[in-house]
Design a protein around this motif. Structure first.
Motif, PDB file in Angstrom:
ATOM      1  N   LEU A 150      46.714  51.257  66.791  1.00  9.87           N
ATOM      2  CA  LEU A 150      46.080  52.419  66.184  1.00  9.87           C
ATOM      3  C   LEU A 150      46.995  53.636  66.149  1.00  9.87           C
ATOM      4  CD1 LEU A 150      42.517  52.112  67.771  1.00  9.87           C
ATOM      5  CD2 LEU A 150      43.293  51.297  65.537  1.00  9.87           C
ATOM      6  N   GLY A 151      48.162  53.536  66.763  1.00  9.58           N
ATOM      7  CA  GLY A 151      49.091  54.660  66.786  1.00  9.58           C
ATOM      8  C   GLY A 151      50.052  54.680  65.618  1.00  9.58           C
ATOM      9  N   THR A 152      50.032  53.643  64.781  1.00 12.20           N
ATOM     10  CA  THR A 152      50.894  53.596  63.600  1.00 12.20           C
ATOM     11  C   THR A 152      50.038  53.679  62.343  1.00 12.20           C
ATOM     12  OG1 THR A 152      50.810  51.166  63.487  1.00 12.20           O
ATOM     13  CG2 THR A 152      52.551  52.166  64.830  1.00 12.20           C
ATOM     14  N   THR A 153      50.637  54.181  61.271  1.00  9.82           N
ATOM     15  CA  THR A 153      49.872  54.365  60.037  1.00  9.82           C
ATOM     16  C   THR A 153      49.375  53.047  59.478  1.00  9.82           C
ATOM     17  OG1 THR A 153      51.155  56.343  59.500  1.00  9.82           O
ATOM     18  CG2 THR A 153      49.971  55.276  57.697  1.00  9.82           C
ATOM     19  N   SER A 154      50.273  52.068  59.370  1.00 12.65           N
ATOM     20  CA  SER A 154      49.880  50.769  58.815  1.00 12.65           C
ATOM     21  C   SER A 154      48.901  50.047  59.730  1.00 12.65           C
ATOM     22  CB  SER A 154      51.125  49.902  58.580  1.00 12.65           C
ATOM     23  OG  SER A 154      51.835  49.705  59.799  1.00 12.65           O
ATOM     24  N   GLY A 155      49.131  50.125  61.041  1.00  7.87           N
ATOM     25  CA  GLY A 155      48.252  49.455  61.981  1.00  7.87           C
ATOM     26  C   GLY A 155      46.845  50.037  61.962  1.00  7.87           C
ATOM     27  N   ALA A 156      46.745  51.361  61.926  1.00 11.31           N
ATOM     28  CA  ALA A 156      45.436  52.006  61.892  1.00 11.31           C
ATOM     29  C   ALA A 156      44.709  51.687  60.591  1.00 11.31           C
ATOM     30  CB  ALA A 156      45.604  53.518  62.056  1.00 11.31           C
ATOM     31  N   PHE A 157      45.434  51.703  59.482  1.00 14.49           N
ATOM     32  CA  PHE A 157      44.818  51.421  58.190  1.00 14.49           C
ATOM     33  C   PHE A 157      44.301  49.987  58.134  1.00 14.49           C
ATOM     34  CE2 PHE A 157      44.918  50.044  53.778  1.00 14.49           C
ATOM     35  CZ  PHE A 157      44.240  51.071  53.141  1.00 14.49           C
ATOM     36  N   LEU A 158      45.120  49.034  58.542  1.00 15.75           N
ATOM     37  CA  LEU A 158      44.705  47.630  58.521  1.00 15.75           C
ATOM     38  C   LEU A 158      43.571  47.360  59.504  1.00 15.75           C
ATOM     39  CD1 LEU A 158      48.164  45.828  58.215  1.00 15.75           C
ATOM     40  CD2 LEU A 158      46.454  46.233  56.420  1.00 15.75           C
ATOM     41  N   ALA A 159      43.550  48.091  60.612  1.00 16.96           N
ATOM     42  CA  ALA A 159      42.456  47.922  61.578  1.00 16.96           C
ATOM     43  C   ALA A 159      41.129  48.359  60.954  1.00 16.96           C
ATOM     44  CB  ALA A 159      42.743  48.734  62.836  1.00 16.96           C
ATOM     45  N   ILE A 160      41.143  49.453  60.207  1.00 15.74           N
ATOM     46  CA  ILE A 160      39.927  49.918  59.538  1.00 15.74           C
ATOM     47  C   ILE A 160      39.469  48.896  58.506  1.00 15.74           C
ATOM     48  CG2 ILE A 160      38.982  51.697  58.017  1.00 15.74           C
ATOM     49  CD1 ILE A 160      40.880  53.675  59.374  1.00 15.74           C
ATOM     50  N   VAL A 161      40.409  48.355  57.738  1.00 18.44           N
ATOM     51  CA  VAL A 161      40.070  47.351  56.724  1.00 18.44           C
ATOM     52  C   VAL A 161      39.468  46.107  57.376  1.00 18.44           C
ATOM     53  CG1 VAL A 161      41.018  45.813  54.971  1.00 18.44           C
ATOM     54  CG2 VAL A 161      41.788  48.188  55.086  1.00 18.44           C
ATOM     55  N   PHE A 162      40.089  45.649  58.462  1.00 19.83           N
ATOM     56  CA  PHE A 162      39.623  44.428  59.114  1.00 19.83           C
ATOM     57  C   PHE A 162      38.247  44.627  59.746  1.00 19.83           C
ATOM     58  CE2 PHE A 162      39.156  41.760  62.907  1.00 19.83           C
ATOM     59  CZ  PHE A 162      39.325  40.501  62.347  1.00 19.83           C
ATOM     60  N   VAL A 163      38.052  45.737  60.444  1.00 20.67           N
ATOM     61  CA  VAL A 163      36.767  45.981  61.108  1.00 20.67           C
ATOM     62  C   VAL A 163      35.647  46.119  60.071  1.00 20.67           C
ATOM     63  CG1 VAL A 163      35.474  47.578  62.558  1.00 20.67           C
ATOM     64  CG2 VAL A 163      37.832  47.008  63.132  1.00 20.67           C
ATOM     65  N   GLY A 164      35.932  46.830  58.983  1.00 29.13           N
ATOM     66  CA  GLY A 164      34.933  46.948  57.926  1.00 29.13           C
ATOM     67  C   GLY A 164      34.602  45.607  57.297  1.00 29.13           C
ATOM     68  N   GLY A 165      35.626  44.790  57.068  1.00 30.17           N
ATOM     69  CA  GLY A 165      35.396  43.463  56.517  1.00 30.17           C
ATOM     70  C   GLY A 165      34.634  42.567  57.470  1.00 30.17           C
ATOM     71  N   TRP A 166      34.956  42.650  58.749  1.00 27.31           N
ATOM     72  CA  TRP A 166      34.279  41.823  59.754  1.00 27.31           C
ATOM     73  C   TRP A 166      32.789  42.110  59.780  1.00 27.31           C
ATOM     74  CZ3 TRP A 166      31.684  42.317  64.500  1.00 27.31           C
ATOM     75  CH2 TRP A 166      31.631  41.142  65.284  1.00 27.31           C
ATOM     76  N   GLN A 167      32.415  43.359  59.521  1.00 24.42           N
ATOM     77  CA  GLN A 167      31.004  43.702  59.545  1.00 24.42           C
ATOM     78  C   GLN A 167      30.294  43.391  58.233  1.00 24.42           C
ATOM     79  OE1 GLN A 167      30.132  47.865  60.077  1.00 24.42           O
ATOM     80  NE2 GLN A 167      27.945  47.495  60.400  1.00 24.42           N
ATOM     81  N   PHE A 168      30.916  43.670  57.092  1.00 20.23           N
ATOM     82  CA  PHE A 168      30.195  43.611  55.823  1.00 20.23           C
ATOM     83  C   PHE A 168      30.449  42.338  55.019  1.00 20.23           C
ATOM     84  CE2 PHE A 168      30.461  48.209  56.648  1.00 20.23           C
ATOM     85  CZ  PHE A 168      29.096  48.491  56.629  1.00 20.23           C
ATOM     86  N   ILE A 169      31.425  41.530  55.383  1.00 25.58           N
ATOM     87  CA  ILE A 169      31.629  40.261  54.690  1.00 25.58           C
ATOM     88  C   ILE A 169      30.385  39.367  54.770  1.00 25.58           C
ATOM     89  CG2 ILE A 169      32.847  38.057  54.944  1.00 25.58           C
ATOM     90  CD1 ILE A 169      35.447  39.605  55.117  1.00 25.58           C
ATOM     91  N   PRO A 170      29.691  39.294  55.910  1.00 29.65           N
ATOM     92  CA  PRO A 170      28.478  38.459  55.945  1.00 29.65           C
ATOM     93  C   PRO A 170      27.443  38.858  54.901  1.00 29.65           C
ATOM     94  CG  PRO A 170      29.158  39.022  58.163  1.00 29.65           C
ATOM     95  CD  PRO A 170      30.031  39.799  57.253  1.00 29.65           C
ATOM     96  N   PHE A 171      27.273  40.155  54.664  1.00 31.39           N
ATOM     97  CA  PHE A 171      26.298  40.591  53.669  1.00 31.39           C
ATOM     98  C   PHE A 171      26.683  40.124  52.271  1.00 31.39           C
ATOM     99  CE2 PHE A 171      25.150  43.913  50.551  1.00 31.39           C
ATOM    100  CZ  PHE A 171      23.769  43.753  50.556  1.00 31.39           C
ATOM    101  N   HIS A 172      27.950  40.294  51.907  1.00 29.64           N
ATOM    102  CA  HIS A 172      28.392  39.872  50.581  1.00 29.64           C
ATOM    103  C   HIS A 172      28.458  38.346  50.480  1.00 29.64           C
ATOM    104  CE1 HIS A 172      29.247  43.968  49.276  1.00 29.64           C
ATOM    105  NE2 HIS A 172      29.737  44.179  50.477  1.00 29.64           N
ATOM    106  N   THR A 173      28.692  37.689  51.603  1.00 25.03           N
ATOM    107  CA  THR A 173      28.616  36.226  51.613  1.00 25.03           C
ATOM    108  C   THR A 173      27.221  35.763  51.246  1.00 25.03           C
ATOM    109  OG1 THR A 173      30.363  36.018  53.293  1.00 25.03           O
ATOM    110  CG2 THR A 173      28.822  34.176  53.071  1.00 25.03           C
ATOM    111  N   LEU A 174      26.219  36.445  51.769  1.00 28.13           N
ATOM    112  CA  LEU A 174      24.835  36.097  51.447  1.00 28.13           C
ATOM    113  C   LEU A 174      24.553  36.297  49.961  1.00 28.13           C
ATOM    114  CD1 LEU A 174      22.225  35.195  52.913  1.00 28.13           C
ATOM    115  CD2 LEU A 174      21.593  37.608  53.034  1.00 28.13           C
ATOM    116  N   ILE A 175      25.121  37.349  49.371  1.00 32.53           N
ATOM    117  CA  ILE A 175      24.937  37.595  47.937  1.00 32.53           C
ATOM    118  C   ILE A 175      25.564  36.460  47.122  1.00 32.53           C
ATOM    119  CG2 ILE A 175      25.537  39.127  46.022  1.00 32.53           C
ATOM    120  CD1 ILE A 175      25.355  41.459  47.921  1.00 32.53           C
ATOM    121  N   TYR A 176      26.795  36.094  47.460  1.00 35.90           N
ATOM    122  CA  TYR A 176      27.463  35.012  46.720  1.00 35.90           C
ATOM    123  C   TYR A 176      26.796  33.665  46.982  1.00 35.90           C
ATOM    124  CZ  TYR A 176      31.318  37.967  45.181  1.00 35.90           C
ATOM    125  OH  TYR A 176      32.068  38.935  44.554  1.00 35.90           O
TER     126      TYR A 176
END
Length: 298
Positions: A150-176
């Motif tokens: 979380l102390g690097t720009t790329s690491g913090a950005f990718l962490a946000i993307v991954f955490v958001g995906g980990w939470q909301f992918i199940p919802f969109h999986t249900l839609i598909y």
């Protein structure tokens, strides 16, 4: 002699039974809920964007000062860039994974129902709890990942993307999954008879049939990414520096750190307008507004 048979006109088989659209009163609870919890707060925020208010006393008229400040704020360009980049990367990551999982979950694999339920669990957990969990896991001293992610720009950005995906992918999986189950099986049977394999069936049948589903999922993803906040606040607090300070975080800083609720309301109003306009453009370009079924003619 045979008994007489009494016939009735078809159009009057059931007198007094009316069919058609439901009464307008059925939509009243939804309209009231949306009005009080969406329209009224947005209207209030738009009003406050033309005032100067620190949260105490009465708001004082400020004209267009907050909007001029927003336009000339150098942080706006950076926050807008980070927000757009986060939206695009999150959409690509979540769409690919949720599409594949949704198509798989729509099949008849063994233990499919159990695994689908397990995949859906992260969506049931609050964003705050998930962010706190991953903040502990990514801790440079006690976490499971080595280094200061979380102390690097790329690491913090990718962490946000991954955490958001980990939470909301199940919802969109249900839609598909729901969309994939509506695809007629006869299409796959005909394709198999013509010698098409699984990959050809996926790209020639599944993807075209899921175009409306993909549009719905995309609009929800984009609006959700534009209003993303909890994960950024807990994981990075806009850092390192201001490299992950998205527009909602800029609004939070203005309102709850600088106590400039007029400027924060201007940022919020800009965000609502941008999200609404982008959603309408997507619906218009995709042709989703026509709402034609992919099963038409089956």
């Amino acid at each position: 002699m045979s008994p007489s048979v009494t016939t009735r006109p078809r159009g009057r088989a059931r007198q007094g039974v009316r069919t058609g659209r439901p009464h307008a009163a059925w939509v009243l609870p939804g309209v009231l809920f949306f009005t009080f919890f969406a329209v009224v707060p947005m209207a209030l925020a738009f009003y406050l964007s033309f005032t100067k208010w620190n949260g105490l006393g009465d708001p004082q008229p400020a004209g267009l000062d907050n909007w001029r400040k927003l336009i000339h704020d150098p942080r706006l360009t950076q926050s807008l860039t980070v927000t757009v980049l986060l939206t695009v990367v999150s959409w690509a990551f979540q769409t690919v994974v949720s599409l594949l999982l949704g198509v798989w979950a729509a099949g008849r694999q063994r233990n499919r129902a159990v695994l689908s339920a397990v995949f859906f669990v992260p969506f049931l957990v609050s964003s705050t709890a998930i962010s706190l969990l991953f903040y502990a896991l990514l801790d440079p001293n006690f976490g499971i990942v080595r280094g200061d992610t979380l102390g690097t720009t790329s690491g913090a950005f990718l962490a946000i993307v991954f955490v958001g995906g980990w939470q909301f992918i199940p919802f969109h999986t249900l839609i598909y999954q729901g969309g994939a189950r509506q695809i007629p099986e006869v299409l796959y049977q005909a394709a198999a008879m013509d010698g098409a394999g699984r990959y050809r069936q996926f790209f020639s049948i599944t993807l075209p049939q899921l175009r409306n589903t993909a549009t719905t999922s995309t609009v929800l993803m984009i609006v959700g990414s534009l209003t993303y906040f909890e994960t950024v606040l807990i994981l990075t607090q806009g850092g390192p520096g201001t490299d992950t300070a998205i527009l909602p975080y800029l609004m939070y800083e203005a309102g709850f750190k600088n106590y400039d609720f007029g400027y924060a309301s201007a940022v919020a109003s800009f965000l609502v307008v941008a999200a609404t306009a982008l959603s309408l453009v997507l619906v218009r370009l995709s042709g989703f507004g026509a709402m034609r079924s992919t099963r038409e003619g089956m």
